[in-house]
Design a protein around this motif. Structure first.
Motif, short mmCIF file in Angstrom:
data_model
loop_
_atom_site.label_atom_id
_atom_site.label_comp_id
_atom_site.label_asym_id
_atom_site.label_seq_id
_atom_site.Cartn_x
_atom_site.Cartn_y
_atom_site.Cartn_z
N GLU A 87 0.81 -1.23 0.00
CA GLU A 87 0.00 0.00 0.00
C GLU A 87 0.84 1.27 0.00
OE1 GLU A 87 -0.92 0.35 4.76
OE2 GLU A 87 -2.37 -0.69 3.51
N TRP A 88 2.07 1.19 0.48
CA TRP A 88 2.93 2.37 0.51
C TRP A 88 3.65 2.62 -0.82
CZ3 TRP A 88 7.47 0.33 -0.80
CH2 TRP A 88 7.80 -0.94 -0.34
N SER A 138 0.08 5.03 -3.61
CA SER A 138 -0.12 6.15 -2.68
C SER A 138 -0.16 7.50 -3.39
CB SER A 138 1.01 6.17 -1.65
OG SER A 138 2.23 6.56 -2.27
N SER A 154 6.28 8.05 0.06
CA SER A 154 5.55 7.08 0.90
C SER A 154 6.43 5.89 1.28
CB SER A 154 4.27 6.61 0.21
OG SER A 154 4.56 6.01 -1.05
#
Length: 147
Positions: A105-106, A111, A116
């Protein structure tokens, strides 16, 4: 209504444009860590030592366009190489896409934030020293057990 799939889920690694391929890199710079290989077992060990050309403040190569002339052993990652590069970190987007897994997800592609990876502490930023500061015969003292 279904959304459009991101390019890394629609295309094979070979079908990606150069720009798409380059954008898979999350900027963690883990591939810039100096690695040691056990000659007997072939096991690869990461150190906390980085290439002299890495700008640790942004985890970017200061000589990216000339990196292969400056450091002949620098890996030029290509789709056909991925099956033989088991040393790539488990979070590496190239490895994840090759293995059919989702990006974390980062990842900046998810992102929308190029920082991130650093905010998630998934990069080497602030965790390494330059190869210029450690004699090569002391690199074994810098082996790390996790990335």
């Amino acid at each position: 209504m279904t959304g459009i799939k991101p390019f890394w889920k629609e295309k094979t690694l070979h079908q990606m444009t150069k720009s798409e391929w380059e954008s898979l890199c999350d900027g963690c710079a883990k591939c810039c860590l100096q690695k040691l290989e056990d000659e007997d077992t072939g096991d690869v060990f990461y150190t906390d030592i980085v290439c002299q050309y890495l700008d640790e403040s942004c985890c970017g190569c200061t000589v990216y366009q000339e990196r292969h002339e400056k450091v002949p052993t620098c890996i030029w990652l290509k789709p056909d190489d991925l099956q033989s590069l088991g040393w790539l970190p488990s979070t590496c987007a190239y490895r994840l896409v090759y293995e059919g897994k989702d990006l974390p997800e980062w990842h900046p592609l998810l992102s929308g934030d190029p920082n991130s990876v650093h905010k998630a502490h998934a990069s080497i930023k602030g965790k390494v020293i330059s190869e210029n500061d450690v004699p090569e015969d002391e690199w074994e003292d810098h082996i790390i057990d996790h990335l």
